[in-house]
Design a protein around this motif. Sequence first.
Motif, PDB file in Angstrom:
ATOM      1  N   PHE A 129     -24.738  21.532   8.092  1.00 33.63           N
ATOM      2  CA  PHE A 129     -23.522  21.015   8.024  1.00 33.63           C
ATOM      3  C   PHE A 129     -22.612  21.964   8.245  1.00 33.63           C
ATOM      4  O   PHE A 129     -21.291  22.302   7.970  1.00 33.63           O
ATOM      5  N   TYR A 130     -22.813  22.891   9.056  1.00 33.23           N
ATOM      6  CA  TYR A 130     -22.054  24.338   9.883  1.00 33.23           C
ATOM      7  C   TYR A 130     -20.352  23.148  10.403  1.00 33.23           C
ATOM      8  O   TYR A 130     -20.948  22.027  11.482  1.00 33.23           O
ATOM      9  N   ASN A 131     -20.192  23.596  10.003  1.00 35.87           N
ATOM     10  CA  ASN A 131     -18.464  23.327  10.720  1.00 35.87           C
ATOM     11  C   ASN A 131     -17.756  25.129  11.444  1.00 35.87           C
ATOM     12  O   ASN A 131     -17.378  24.987  10.804  1.00 35.87           O
ATOM     13  N   GLU A 132     -17.865  24.629  12.573  1.00 37.22           N
ATOM     14  CA  GLU A 132     -17.092  25.243  13.902  1.00 37.22           C
ATOM     15  C   GLU A 132     -15.317  25.824  13.282  1.00 37.22           C
ATOM     16  O   GLU A 132     -14.986  26.463  12.924  1.00 37.22           O
ATOM     17  N   ALA A 133     -14.778  24.799  12.401  1.00 32.98           N
ATOM     18  CA  ALA A 133     -13.547  24.650  12.232  1.00 32.98           C
ATOM     19  C   ALA A 133     -13.321  25.417  11.254  1.00 32.98           C
ATOM     20  O   ALA A 133     -12.279  26.072  11.026  1.00 32.98           O
ATOM     21  N   ASN A 134     -15.127  26.184  10.110  1.00 28.67           N
ATOM     22  CA  ASN A 134     -14.314  26.943   9.250  1.00 28.67           C
ATOM     23  C   ASN A 134     -15.083  28.311   9.469  1.00 28.67           C
ATOM     24  O   ASN A 134     -15.235  29.267   8.337  1.00 28.67           O
ATOM     25  N   ASP A 135     -15.166  28.462  10.867  1.00 26.05           N
ATOM     26  CA  ASP A 135     -15.130  30.047  11.456  1.00 26.05           C
ATOM     27  C   ASP A 135     -14.109  31.215  11.059  1.00 26.05           C
ATOM     28  O   ASP A 135     -13.022  30.524  11.364  1.00 26.05           O
ATOM     29  N   VAL A 136     -14.815  32.128  10.708  1.00 31.59           N
ATOM     30  CA  VAL A 136     -13.458  33.236  10.057  1.00 31.59           C
ATOM     31  C   VAL A 136     -13.281  34.385  11.339  1.00 31.59           C
ATOM     32  O   VAL A 136     -12.299  34.576  11.923  1.00 31.59           O
ATOM     33  N   ALA A 137     -14.802  34.854  12.140  1.00 33.97           N
ATOM     34  CA  ALA A 137     -14.776  35.586  12.723  1.00 33.97           C
ATOM     35  C   ALA A 137     -16.577  35.185  14.165  1.00 33.97           C
ATOM     36  O   ALA A 137     -17.472  33.990  13.663  1.00 33.97           O
ATOM     37  N   ARG A 138     -16.395  35.241  15.396  1.00 35.30           N
ATOM     38  CA  ARG A 138     -17.374  35.004  15.821  1.00 35.30           C
ATOM     39  C   ARG A 138     -17.850  36.254  16.747  1.00 35.30           C
ATOM     40  O   ARG A 138     -16.534  37.217  17.371  1.00 35.30           O
ATOM     41  N   LEU A 139     -18.298  37.061  17.526  1.00 35.85           N
ATOM     42  CA  LEU A 139     -19.049  38.335  18.140  1.00 35.85           C
ATOM     43  C   LEU A 139     -20.300  38.515  18.925  1.00 35.85           C
ATOM     44  O   LEU A 139     -21.352  37.425  18.346  1.00 35.85           O
ATOM     45  N   THR A 140     -20.393  38.429  20.287  1.00 36.52           N
ATOM     46  CA  THR A 140     -21.508  38.870  20.936  1.00 36.52           C
ATOM     47  C   THR A 140     -21.813  40.093  21.194  1.00 36.52           C
ATOM     48  O   THR A 140     -21.154  40.655  21.863  1.00 36.52           O
ATOM     49  N   VAL A 141     -23.662  39.677  20.817  1.00 34.74           N
ATOM     50  CA  VAL A 141     -24.173  41.096  21.088  1.00 34.74           C
ATOM     51  C   VAL A 141     -25.229  40.854  21.697  1.00 34.74           C
ATOM     52  O   VAL A 141     -26.169  39.838  21.633  1.00 34.74           O
ATOM     53  N   PRO A 142     -25.726  41.598  22.689  1.00 32.62           N
ATOM     54  CA  PRO A 142     -26.873  41.626  23.553  1.00 32.62           C
ATOM     55  C   PRO A 142     -28.205  41.526  22.289  1.00 32.62           C
ATOM     56  O   PRO A 142     -28.264  42.231  21.012  1.00 32.62           O
ATOM     57  N   VAL A 143     -29.425  40.838  22.551  1.00 37.34           N
ATOM     58  CA  VAL A 143     -30.103  40.933  22.352  1.00 37.34           C
ATOM     59  C   VAL A 143     -31.600  41.809  23.342  1.00 37.34           C
ATOM     60  O   VAL A 143     -31.353  41.887  24.364  1.00 37.34           O
ATOM     61  N   LYS A 144     -32.142  42.131  23.090  1.00 35.15           N
ATOM     62  CA  LYS A 144     -33.575  43.042  23.474  1.00 35.15           C
ATOM     63  C   LYS A 144     -34.757  42.712  22.651  1.00 35.15           C
ATOM     64  O   LYS A 144     -34.534  42.137  21.617  1.00 35.15           O
ATOM     65  N   LYS A 145     -35.534  43.013  23.502  1.00 32.20           N
ATOM     66  CA  LYS A 145     -36.998  43.488  22.923  1.00 32.20           C
ATOM     67  C   LYS A 145     -37.605  44.772  22.162  1.00 32.20           C
ATOM     68  O   LYS A 145     -37.457  45.487  23.535  1.00 32.20           O
ATOM     69  N   GLY A 146     -38.386  44.461  21.440  1.00 27.67           N
ATOM     70  CA  GLY A 146     -38.469  45.606  20.499  1.00 27.67           C
ATOM     71  C   GLY A 146     -40.196  45.212  20.939  1.00 27.67           C
ATOM     72  O   GLY A 146     -40.944  44.717  21.351  1.00 27.67           O
ATOM     73  N   ASP A 147     -40.835  47.020  21.159  1.00 24.77           N
ATOM     74  CA  ASP A 147     -42.028  47.372  20.679  1.00 24.77           C
ATOM     75  C   ASP A 147     -42.847  46.448  20.016  1.00 24.77           C
ATOM     76  O   ASP A 147     -44.302  46.044  20.558  1.00 24.77           O
ATOM     77  N   ALA A 148     -42.811  46.521  18.739  1.00 22.74           N
ATOM     78  CA  ALA A 148     -43.780  45.957  17.692  1.00 22.74           C
ATOM     79  C   ALA A 148     -43.092  44.779  17.128  1.00 22.74           C
ATOM     80  O   ALA A 148     -42.646  44.529  17.389  1.00 22.74           O
ATOM     81  N   VAL A 149     -43.919  43.845  16.516  1.00 18.94           N
ATOM     82  CA  VAL A 149     -43.849  42.641  16.283  1.00 18.94           C
ATOM     83  C   VAL A 149     -43.380  42.690  14.550  1.00 18.94           C
ATOM     84  O   VAL A 149     -44.115  42.956  14.296  1.00 18.94           O
ATOM     85  N   VAL A 150     -42.331  42.354  14.354  1.00 20.02           N
ATOM     86  CA  VAL A 150     -42.305  41.928  13.228  1.00 20.02           C
ATOM     87  C   VAL A 150     -42.263  40.700  12.387  1.00 20.02           C
ATOM     88  O   VAL A 150     -42.242  39.176  13.507  1.00 20.02           O
ATOM     89  N   GLU A 151     -42.974  40.375  12.056  1.00 19.99           N
ATOM     90  CA  GLU A 151     -44.124  38.799  11.229  1.00 19.99           C
ATOM     91  C   GLU A 151     -42.773  38.255  10.313  1.00 19.99           C
ATOM     92  O   GLU A 151     -42.718  37.065  10.503  1.00 19.99           O
ATOM     93  N   ALA A 152     -41.965  38.925   9.423  1.00 18.33           N
ATOM     94  CA  ALA A 152     -41.198  38.806   8.272  1.00 18.33           C
ATOM     95  C   ALA A 152     -39.759  38.734   8.763  1.00 18.33           C
ATOM     96  O   ALA A 152     -39.856  39.983   9.040  1.00 18.33           O
ATOM     97  N   PHE A 153     -39.350  38.223   9.736  1.00 18.96           N
ATOM     98  CA  PHE A 153     -38.025  38.300   9.355  1.00 18.96           C
ATOM     99  C   PHE A 153     -37.451  38.888   8.447  1.00 18.96           C
ATOM    100  O   PHE A 153     -37.447  38.984   7.535  1.00 18.96           O
TER     101      PHE A 153
END
Length: 181
Positions: A129-153
């Motif tokens: 039910f996401y509604n873009e019209a109700n966005d308050v703020a947005r920011l684009t951030v870089p994504v990187k790869k880590g060495d260790a695996v994180v199993e649980a978010f």
Amino acid sequence: MKKTTFIATCALAFTTLLSVNVTAQDFPELDKSPMDVAAFPTSYKDANKLVKITYSRPQLKDREVSKLAPMDKVWRVGANEAAEISFYKEIKLGKTTIKPGTYTFYLIPGEKEWTAIINADVNVWGSYFYNEANDVARLTVPVKKGDAVVEAFSIVFDENKENVNMHIGWGNTRLVVPFTK
């Protein structure tokens, strides 16, 4: 003697009644993606919080992050309900000032960068039910790869100079969402 018998009978009846009420309740199994909270300041001893996020913690279980958080689609950040973020003082995401309150936090995964979204809607299941019209703020951030695996978010906060950084990790995926105090 009669008084002692009466008291013992009452105590036994009360104990039996109490145990019936307690054992009559059915409790569900532990959720496969239990809810968690990350906050800043991170110490439980410091009640003067600036930010707190409540989210569910799905596990990879031999699945790929890209299958659970598809590229270029709004993602609820975790599982089940959309993550909710509360700010207790004014804070900035990028150049946008966010007033104190509770909001929904979404992400849009991308190959080299992810978009962090603060949205005015609350109490939302998933991102259906996401509604873009109700966005308050947005920011684009870089994504990187880590060495260790994180199993649980996972989400954690730290601070550097004027920023409070929200670190997000899952699998080998790592990103930092900076909030300015």
